[in-house]
Write a protein that holds these residues in place. Structure first.
Motif, PDB file in Angstrom:
ATOM      1  N   GLY A  77       0.834  -1.195   0.000  1.00  8.87           N
ATOM      2  CA  GLY A  77       0.000   0.000   0.000  1.00  8.87           C
ATOM      3  C   GLY A  77       0.861   1.235   0.000  1.00  8.87           C
ATOM      4  N   PRO A  78       0.312   2.381  -0.412  1.00  9.99           N
ATOM      5  CA  PRO A  78       1.093   3.621  -0.473  1.00  9.99           C
ATOM      6  C   PRO A  78       1.440   4.140   0.909  1.00  9.99           C
ATOM      7  CG  PRO A  78      -1.220   4.063  -0.939  1.00  9.99           C
ATOM      8  CD  PRO A  78      -1.083   2.575  -0.864  1.00  9.99           C
ATOM      9  N   ASN A  79       2.331   5.124   0.971  1.00 11.17           N
ATOM     10  CA  ASN A  79       2.667   5.770   2.241  1.00 11.17           C
ATOM     11  C   ASN A  79       1.398   6.318   2.878  1.00 11.17           C
ATOM     12  OD1 ASN A  79       5.463   6.996   0.473  1.00 11.17           O
ATOM     13  ND2 ASN A  79       5.590   5.472   2.066  1.00 11.17           N
ATOM     14  N   GLY A  80       1.249   6.072   4.193  1.00 11.57           N
ATOM     15  CA  GLY A  80       0.076   6.555   4.903  1.00 11.57           C
ATOM     16  C   GLY A  80      -1.155   5.692   4.747  1.00 11.57           C
ATOM     17  N   ALA A  81      -1.015   4.499   4.159  1.00 14.06           N
ATOM     18  CA  ALA A  81      -2.180   3.627   3.945  1.00 14.06           C
ATOM     19  C   ALA A  81      -2.651   2.959   5.228  1.00 14.06           C
ATOM     20  CB  ALA A  81      -1.855   2.562   2.900  1.00 14.06           C
ATOM     21  N   GLY A  82      -1.775   2.896   6.257  1.00  9.19           N
ATOM     22  CA  GLY A  82      -2.130   2.244   7.509  1.00  9.19           C
ATOM     23  C   GLY A  82      -1.369   0.968   7.781  1.00  9.19           C
ATOM     24  N   LYS A  83      -0.352   0.664   6.967  1.00  7.67           N
ATOM     25  CA  LYS A  83       0.376  -0.597   7.103  1.00  7.67           C
ATOM     26  C   LYS A  83       1.058  -0.722   8.460  1.00  7.67           C
ATOM     27  CE  LYS A  83       2.997   0.109   3.523  1.00  7.67           C
ATOM     28  NZ  LYS A  83       2.518   1.497   3.229  1.00  7.67           N
ATOM     29  N   THR A  84       1.791   0.322   8.853  1.00  8.35           N
ATOM     30  CA  THR A  84       2.539   0.253  10.112  1.00  8.35           C
ATOM     31  C   THR A  84       1.586   0.225  11.307  1.00  8.35           C
ATOM     32  OG1 THR A  84       4.367   1.440   9.052  1.00  8.35           O
ATOM     33  CG2 THR A  84       4.381   1.320  11.448  1.00  8.35           C
ATOM     34  N   THR A  85       0.466   0.921  11.225  1.00 15.75           N
ATOM     35  CA  THR A  85      -0.531   0.851  12.299  1.00 15.75           C
ATOM     36  C   THR A  85      -1.068  -0.562  12.425  1.00 15.75           C
ATOM     37  OG1 THR A  85      -1.161   3.155  11.899  1.00 15.75           O
ATOM     38  CG2 THR A  85      -2.709   1.797  13.139  1.00 15.75           C
ATOM     39  N   LEU A  86      -1.333  -1.208  11.290  1.00 13.42           N
ATOM     40  CA  LEU A  86      -1.812  -2.590  11.308  1.00 13.42           C
ATOM     41  C   LEU A  86      -0.789  -3.504  11.984  1.00 13.42           C
ATOM     42  CD1 LEU A  86      -3.993  -4.604  10.357  1.00 13.42           C
ATOM     43  CD2 LEU A  86      -2.745  -4.789   8.202  1.00 13.42           C
ATOM     44  N   LEU A  87       0.476  -3.321  11.656  1.00 12.01           N
ATOM     45  CA  LEU A  87       1.517  -4.155  12.273  1.00 12.01           C
ATOM     46  C   LEU A  87       1.649  -3.875  13.768  1.00 12.01           C
ATOM     47  CD1 LEU A  87       4.337  -4.050   9.562  1.00 12.01           C
ATOM     48  CD2 LEU A  87       2.619  -5.823   9.955  1.00 12.01           C
ATOM     49  N   SER A  88       1.407  -2.629  14.186  1.00  9.13           N
ATOM     50  CA  SER A  88       1.522  -2.295  15.606  1.00  9.13           C
ATOM     51  C   SER A  88       0.521  -3.068  16.457  1.00  9.13           C
ATOM     52  CB  SER A  88       1.344  -0.792  15.814  1.00  9.13           C
ATOM     53  OG  SER A  88      -0.009  -0.388  15.643  1.00  9.13           O
ATOM     54  N   LEU A  89      -0.605  -3.452  15.878  1.00 12.99           N
ATOM     55  CA  LEU A  89      -1.592  -4.262  16.605  1.00 12.99           C
ATOM     56  C   LEU A  89      -1.064  -5.674  16.830  1.00 12.99           C
ATOM     57  CD1 LEU A  89      -4.770  -3.142  14.628  1.00 12.99           C
ATOM     58  CD2 LEU A  89      -4.103  -2.387  16.919  1.00 12.99           C
ATOM     59  N   ILE A  90      -0.320  -6.189  15.874  1.00 17.78           N
ATOM     60  CA  ILE A  90       0.259  -7.529  16.013  1.00 17.78           C
ATOM     61  C   ILE A  90       1.433  -7.514  16.987  1.00 17.78           C
ATOM     62  CG2 ILE A  90       1.364  -9.440  14.768  1.00 17.78           C
ATOM     63  CD1 ILE A  90      -0.041  -8.482  12.239  1.00 17.78           C
ATOM     64  N   LEU A  91       2.189  -6.444  16.968  1.00 16.68           N
ATOM     65  CA  LEU A  91       3.391  -6.352  17.801  1.00 16.68           C
ATOM     66  C   LEU A  91       3.090  -6.012  19.256  1.00 16.68           C
ATOM     67  CD1 LEU A  91       5.534  -4.409  15.203  1.00 16.68           C
ATOM     68  CD2 LEU A  91       6.049  -6.707  16.058  1.00 16.68           C
ATOM     69  N   ALA A  92       1.814  -5.862  19.593  1.00 15.22           N
ATOM     70  CA  ALA A  92       1.374  -5.553  20.960  1.00 15.22           C
ATOM     71  C   ALA A  92       1.849  -4.185  21.415  1.00 15.22           C
ATOM     72  CB  ALA A  92       1.845  -6.641  21.941  1.00 15.22           C
ATOM     73  N   ASP A  93       2.104  -3.286  20.472  1.00 13.72           N
ATOM     74  CA  ASP A  93       2.535  -1.936  20.806  1.00 13.72           C
ATOM     75  C   ASP A  93       1.376  -0.946  20.855  1.00 13.72           C
ATOM     76  OD1 ASP A  93       5.224  -2.595  21.019  1.00 13.72           O
ATOM     77  OD2 ASP A  93       5.633  -2.208  18.899  1.00 13.72           O
ATOM     78  N   ASN A  94       0.288  -1.266  20.200  1.00 16.24           N
ATOM     79  CA  ASN A  94      -0.814  -0.318  20.057  1.00 16.24           C
ATOM     80  C   ASN A  94      -1.940  -0.652  21.030  1.00 16.24           C
ATOM     81  OD1 ASN A  94      -2.963   1.316  19.144  1.00 16.24           O
ATOM     82  ND2 ASN A  94      -2.134   1.322  17.067  1.00 16.24           N
ATOM     83  N   PRO A  95      -2.211   0.210  22.006  1.00 19.05           N
ATOM     84  CA  PRO A  95      -3.243  -0.102  23.004  1.00 19.05           C
ATOM     85  C   PRO A  95      -4.653  -0.169  22.433  1.00 19.05           C
ATOM     86  CG  PRO A  95      -2.448   2.156  23.276  1.00 19.05           C
ATOM     87  CD  PRO A  95      -1.549   1.506  22.279  1.00 19.05           C
TER      88      PRO A  95
END
Length: 526
Positions: free
Chosen positions: A322-340
């Motif tokens: 996906g393009p920059n800002g598509a939400g990819k890193t946010t999606l990964l943060s849910l898997i990595l247990a970093d995103n509350p």
């Protein structure tokens, strides 16, 4: 530059460098990872001391040699240097740890992109680099509006600088550099981390910038990223300038061909590891590692992820695109247990629903991870072997003592990636590309069930990129687990990918299964 010598790589030196940049020239500095390109650029910007020789800047008011004096008459005041390390410096001031990006209450006092690109922000941040400070607020505002429109970052202005993506942050740093009206603009690997659409746009922007009075130096590991407007090339290898001169003469030289085509990458010498495929493990293939159902994430009322439904099963290898800002890193943060915000959604990891009493460390011990965010925040003084060992403890920095067996295992992975010689070197003393390889070894060292590789080849030359891809392919074939792989570069995708998920503006636009080894359709538009 006349007879310039620099310290490099824990005592090694670049020496005897002579280089003259004329007012009608634009240069590309090319060479493999570890060649000394970025060290030379830092010297040009007066950021590292010279061991010998001198640098004369004729665009200063008096053409004086390097020891600058007054503000506005020093090399750093007339040169803008856009590099990955600038992100590290910016975020280091605003947020002490990478998870802060996902904490909605953290960093609320941090500046927004609009603040960062304001007249005051441009002058206050790194004031020793401020160039031709605007005396006319109206003129500055008009120039700012032009730069923002040129780079297409209007939508980022109200967001916090710590919460924009890696690719978006690169655009912001370029905007800030242009707002200084530099005499010389240095772009160090400017295309890495950018989606294909903006890569093409940035190429056109660079071409337009070269039509003005500003001179440009582009630093890259590959010659395929050199814009047409570049007139001259300086070629580096092993801390030496091996050739310099007019573009075509250098790019068609035998030295450039040899460096651009280093030959087949050394195959991964994969050792037997715990967790390799057994009859029992093969039966476990298909177990659900990640399950998301109707997941939504928002910040400040703005949706970042919208109605995400995604399942990753053991043995599947996913490309996340996906393009920059598509939400990819946010999606990964849910898997990595970093995103509350995972607790407010239906997210299940390794059989446990988030919020059911599981520890984040129980999740992290099953995941190996590489990402630009980790690279930005990792302590630069840590010995590289300790960086790799820290992957066993999921720490950013090493705070316990690994066993001799664990250190041997870490060193073995470093040798697989041909970086064993950096075991005792400080992480910050080696090149950006070599640092990336160290972090890849860190992700692999514990043989994780899920390997998350977010732009792992960013900043790597062709030889190191091939080495990483071969390693990922070998691991995926020998180890019982799954891979989630993020990239914007169609050349940097492992052959083992079995599934593709594409995001745009926070929503899934497609999920497909593919035949491993067939890459042509992976980057096709949804």
């Amino acid at each position: 530059m006349d007879g310039v010598a620099l310290r490099w790589h824990d005592g090694a030196q670049l020496s005897g460098i002579g280089w003259q940049i004329r007012s009608d020239q634009h240069w590309a500095v090319i060479g493999p990872n570890g060649a000394g390109k970025s060290t030379l650029m830092k010297a040009l910007c007066d950021r590292v001391p010279l061991v010998g020789g001198r640098i004369v800047y004729h665009f200063l008011s008096d053409g004086a040699p390097r020891p600058g004096i007054e503000r506005g008459n020093r090399p750093g005041d007339r040169i803008a240097y856009v590099t990955f390390e600038a992100q590290r410096a910016t975020l280091g001031r605003e947020s002490p740890f990478h998870q802060a990006r996902w904490n909605s209450g953290r960093g609320q006092d941090a500046p927004s992109v609009a603040d960062y690109l304001s007249e005051r922000g441009v002058r206050k941040t790194n004031p020793y680099q401020a160039i031709e400070e605007p005396s006319d607020p109206v003129a500055f505002a008009a120039h700012r509006a032009q730069v923002i429109e040129l780079l297409g970052i209007e939508a980022l202005l109200d967001r916090k600088i710590v919460q924009v993506s890696n690719g978006e942050r690169r655009k912001v740093l370029l905007a800030r550099a242009l707002l200084k009206h530099p005499r010389l603009l240095i772009l160090d690997n400017p295309f890495t981390g950018l989606d294909e659409c903006f890569r093409a746009r940035l190429g056109a922007i660079i071409e337009s910038l070269m039509q003005g009075q500003m001179r440009l130096i582009l630093v890259t590991a590959g010659r395929d990223e050199i814009p047409a407007g570049i007139t001259h090339v300086l070629l580096m290898e092993n801390g030496m300038v091996v050739a310099q001169g007019p573009r075509e003469a250098i790019l068609h030289s035998s030295a450039a061909r040899r460096i651009a085509d280093p030959g087949p990458a050394a195959g991964c010498r994969l050792r037997p590891v715990e967790g390799q495929q057994t009859e029992e493990n093969e039966k476990a293939n298909g177990d659900v590692l990640v399950h998301m159902e109707d997941v939504n994430v928002s910040y400040g009322g703005m949706a970042v992820l919208n109605q995400i439904n995604w399942t990753v099963r053991r043995g599947e290898h996913w490309a996340l695109l996906g393009p920059n800002g598509a939400g990819k890193t946010t999606l990964l943060s849910l898997i990595l247990a970093d995103n509350p915000q995972a607790y407010a959604n239906r997210v299940t990891l390794f059989g446990c629903r988030r919020g059911s009493g599981e520890s984040i460390w129980e999740i992290k011990k099953q995941i190996g991870w590489v990402a630009p965010e980790l690279h930005l925040y990792y302590p630069r003084g840590t010995p590289c072997l300790d960086v790799v060992c820290s992957g066993l403890f999921d720490s950013v920095g090493l705070y316990g003592r690994p066993s001799p067996r664990q250190r041997d295992m870490a060193l073995s992975w470093m040798e697989h990636l041909a970086i064993g010689q950096y075991a005792s070197a400080a992480f910050g003393a080696i090149s950006e590309g070599e640092q990336r390889l160290i972090l890849i070894a860190r992700a692999l060292v514990k043989d994780p069930d899920l390997l998350i590789l977010d732009e792992p080849c960013q900043g790597l030359d062709a030889g190191n990129r091939d080495r990483v891809l071969q390693t990922v392919d070998a691991i995926a074939r020998h180890v019982d687990g799954s891979v989630v792989y993020v990239t914007h570069d169609r050349r940097a995708l492992p052959r083992i990918i079995t599934h593709v998920i594409k995001l745009n503006e926070g929503s899934i636009v497609s999920q497909t299964q593919k035949v491993p080894g067939t890459l042509a359709s992976v980057h096709a538009s949804p």
